[in-house]
Design an enzyme around this catalytic site. Structure first.
Site, PDB file in Angstrom:
ATOM      1  N   HIS A 279       0.817  -1.198  -0.032  1.00 54.71           N
ATOM      2  CA  HIS A 279      -0.024  -0.105  -0.004  1.00 54.71           C
ATOM      3  C   HIS A 279       0.896   1.398  -0.113  1.00 54.71           C
ATOM      4  O   HIS A 279       1.733   1.391   0.805  1.00 54.71           O
ATOM      5  CB  HIS A 279      -0.922  -0.208   1.090  1.00 54.71           C
ATOM      6  CG  HIS A 279      -2.175  -0.730   0.923  1.00 54.71           C
ATOM      7  ND1 HIS A 279      -3.273  -0.795   1.871  1.00 54.71           N
ATOM      8  CD2 HIS A 279      -2.286  -1.922   0.025  1.00 54.71           C
ATOM      9  CE1 HIS A 279      -4.306  -1.504   1.562  1.00 54.71           C
ATOM     10  NE2 HIS A 279      -3.504  -2.400   0.570  1.00 54.71           N
TER      11      HIS A 279
ATOM     12  N   TYR B  25      -9.557   5.625   7.152  1.00 53.01           N
ATOM     13  CA  TYR B  25      -9.847   6.286   8.435  1.00 53.01           C
ATOM     14  C   TYR B  25     -10.851   7.231   8.242  1.00 53.01           C
ATOM     15  O   TYR B  25     -10.755   8.209   7.729  1.00 53.01           O
ATOM     16  CB  TYR B  25      -8.456   6.695   9.109  1.00 53.01           C
ATOM     17  CG  TYR B  25      -7.396   5.372   9.284  1.00 53.01           C
ATOM     18  CD1 TYR B  25      -7.240   5.226  10.581  1.00 53.01           C
ATOM     19  CD2 TYR B  25      -6.575   4.912   8.291  1.00 53.01           C
ATOM     20  CE1 TYR B  25      -6.341   4.044  10.844  1.00 53.01           C
ATOM     21  CE2 TYR B  25      -5.540   3.982   8.500  1.00 53.01           C
ATOM     22  CZ  TYR B  25      -5.523   3.753   9.843  1.00 53.01           C
ATOM     23  OH  TYR B  25      -4.561   2.773  10.157  1.00 53.01           O
TER      24      TYR B  25
ATOM     25  N   PRO C  45      -4.638   0.364  18.605  1.00 51.07           N
ATOM     26  CA  PRO C  45      -4.258  -0.024  17.179  1.00 51.07           C
ATOM     27  C   PRO C  45      -4.514   1.014  15.914  1.00 51.07           C
ATOM     28  O   PRO C  45      -4.138   0.646  14.839  1.00 51.07           O
ATOM     29  CB  PRO C  45      -5.562  -1.028  16.896  1.00 51.07           C
ATOM     30  CG  PRO C  45      -6.403  -0.840  17.902  1.00 51.07           C
ATOM     31  CD  PRO C  45      -5.958  -0.071  18.940  1.00 51.07           C
TER      32      PRO C  45
ATOM     33  N   LYS D 100       0.842   0.358  15.078  1.00 51.97           N
ATOM     34  CA  LYS D 100       2.447   0.169  15.628  1.00 51.97           C
ATOM     35  C   LYS D 100       2.505  -1.054  16.402  1.00 51.97           C
ATOM     36  O   LYS D 100       3.636  -1.305  16.632  1.00 51.97           O
ATOM     37  CB  LYS D 100       2.726   1.595  16.637  1.00 51.97           C
ATOM     38  CG  LYS D 100       2.549   2.844  15.647  1.00 51.97           C
ATOM     39  CD  LYS D 100       3.698   3.137  14.679  1.00 51.97           C
ATOM     40  CE  LYS D 100       3.016   2.854  13.353  1.00 51.97           C
ATOM     41  NZ  LYS D 100       4.082   2.904  12.428  1.00 51.97           N
TER      42      LYS D 100
ATOM     43  N   TYR E 225       3.488   6.702  10.291  1.00 56.27           N
ATOM     44  CA  TYR E 225       3.056   5.504   9.531  1.00 56.27           C
ATOM     45  C   TYR E 225       3.571   4.507   8.903  1.00 56.27           C
ATOM     46  O   TYR E 225       3.473   3.265   9.279  1.00 56.27           O
ATOM     47  CB  TYR E 225       1.788   5.975   8.829  1.00 56.27           C
ATOM     48  CG  TYR E 225       0.429   4.856   8.725  1.00 56.27           C
ATOM     49  CD1 TYR E 225      -0.668   4.821   9.341  1.00 56.27           C
ATOM     50  CD2 TYR E 225       0.600   3.663   8.102  1.00 56.27           C
ATOM     51  CE1 TYR E 225      -1.573   4.121   9.414  1.00 56.27           C
ATOM     52  CE2 TYR E 225      -0.385   2.739   7.843  1.00 56.27           C
ATOM     53  CZ  TYR E 225      -1.362   2.968   8.774  1.00 56.27           C
ATOM     54  OH  TYR E 225      -2.634   2.044   8.332  1.00 56.27           O
TER      55      TYR E 225
END
Length: 428
Positions: free
Chosen positions: A80, A232, A326, A330, A418
């Site tokens: 991704h 998200y 979550p 991480k 990220y």
């Protein structure tokens, strides 16, 4: 496939826990010529079916490849290059390669990563004992030696520590009972509820914790994802996350109140709520692909860190030392970073006799842990609807999301965190 039929009684490194941290550490030590034994309280089927994280940072991907455990990941994983943020019915994509120096992430379920590592371990790795329940750890107060590790059969080395554990029969007619494993060092990779961290005297432990006033209702559905990258979503009804496990399996989450019973959420209600929270004016007709929900559970949200991550000959890694919510993906990646740092330290100890990296292990890891804790906390606070929030605080969330959408600097900071910070960040 090689299975251990007789439990070893002596090794250089005793590893408690056959999750990603313990299995990867065993592989890294084996490749460096350091003998170790992995003890896991559960059976193999349970270990390989635990549903956990599914987002691998770039560094985690690189480590698995280097350890010879990345072949199936590269064939079946889903690379991704970004994520999508949805808020106030708007949509904005975060492009990882352009913002984070070419780095990306890989969608590959932790269950699959564990299967790969178990298979490698049983074929050519050090002993892996399932159903070996640790009941005690002794000898941690022994003074550090300065002679260097010589392995399980050498004459030099530190005074050993001992792991006591219960195990089923390993040989016909042997029966089950208590066994001991003496080690030069013990590594606790047995999670938040494991026994390793409790071996550190309570007076020497410092814990830091933040519990959140909401949970995640997570589902696994046999439905092709109607999206190419993770979404998200911040909405007035609460957070939602659209993730995936494969091109045919969706992994989706809804923010729910603490104490929610999954039975109160029939399938149709879950799908309707996901569509509502993920809605965007950029594509008003957009809907999720629906399919049978095969798993449903509620996940409480917690940030937790214990310091130090070392006590004498005991070293902690992964969830035994820290937990993150979550939202920032991480947890698994922090565990991998811990064992990479630890493997380097143990190899230095084994090869040169120096304890420099070992002595710095806790401090080195905790610098990265706290950065990841901060990122996970920030993402969680930014995207969720706190029941105690005022309209003012909601407007602050939307303002920050808007800044990420319009500021390259803000977007780059999110992308860099990220996709993963360096495993050993520089000292301040």
């Amino acid at each position: 496939m090689r299975h251990t039929t007789k439990a070893p009684t002596r090794t250089t490194i005793g590893i408690i826990g056959a999750g990603p941290a313990g299995l990867l550490l065993a592989r890294l030590l084996h490749d460096a010529g350091i003998d170790c034994v992995v003890l896991e309280s559960r059976d193999r089927a349970y270990v390989e079916q635990r549903q956990r994280a599914g987002i691998l940072e770039q560094t985690t991907v690189d480590v698995l490849r280097a350890a010879g455990a990345g072949g199936r990941m590269d064939r079946e994983g889903l690379p991704h290059d970004g994520i999508e943020l949805r808020y106030d019915r708007r949509s904005h994509r975060i492009d990882f390669p352009s913002l984070a120096g070419g780095r990306r992430v890989m969608v590959y379920a932790q269950t699959e990563m564990v299967k790969d590592l178990v298979a490698r371990q049983l074929i050519d790795g050090p002993p892996l004992l399932f159903e070996a329940e640790v009941t005690g750890i002794e000898g941690l107060r022994a003074a550090e030696d300065t002679t260097g590790m010589k392995g399980a059969t050498g004459t030099k080395g530190p005074a050993p520590t001992t792991i006591r554990y219960r195990h089923p029969a390993r040989e016909p007619g042997a029966g089950s009972g208590t066994a001991t494993l003496t080690c030069d060092h013990i590594v606790g990779c047995d999670g938040f509820h494991g026994v390793a961290r409790d071996a550190i005297p309570a007076g020497l432990r410092r814990t830091y914790e933040r519990t959140y006033p909401y949970s995640w209702l997570g589902i696994l559905a046999q439905a092709p994802p109607a999206y190419d990258e993770l979404i998200y979503a911040h909405s007035s009804r609460g957070f939602a996350l659209a993730s995936m496990r494969s091109p045919t399996v969706s992994r989706l989450y809804l923010q729910v109140p603490n104490g929610t019973d999954p039975a109160d959420w029939p399938d149709a209600r879950i799908w309707d709520e996901l569509d509502t929270r993920l809605a965007t004016d950029a594509d008003p007709a957009w809907k999720l692909e629906r399919g049978p929900i095969v798993a449903k559970s509620v996940l409480p949200m917690r940030s937790w860190v214990m310091e130090p991550m070392r006590y004498g000959r005991l070293l902690l890694a992964g969830d035994a030392a820290h937990i993150v919510p979550p939202t920032g993906a991480k947890g698994l990646n922090l565990a991998v970073a811990d064992v990479v740092v630890l493997a380097r330290a143990l190899v230095q100890r084994h090869v040169t006799g120096s304890t420099e990296l070992l002595d710095a292990y806790s401090e080195t890891c905790l610098r990265r842990v706290w950065r990841a804790e901060h990122f996970s906390y920030t993402m969680t606070e930014l995207l969720h609807t706190d029941p105690a929030h005022s309209a003012f605080e909601t407007r602050l969330q939307l303002s920050q999301l808007d800044r990420i959408a319009h500021s390259r600097h803000a977007a780059a900071e999110l992308a860099e965190n990220y996709t993963g910070l360096p495993i050993a960040p520089p000292s301040p």
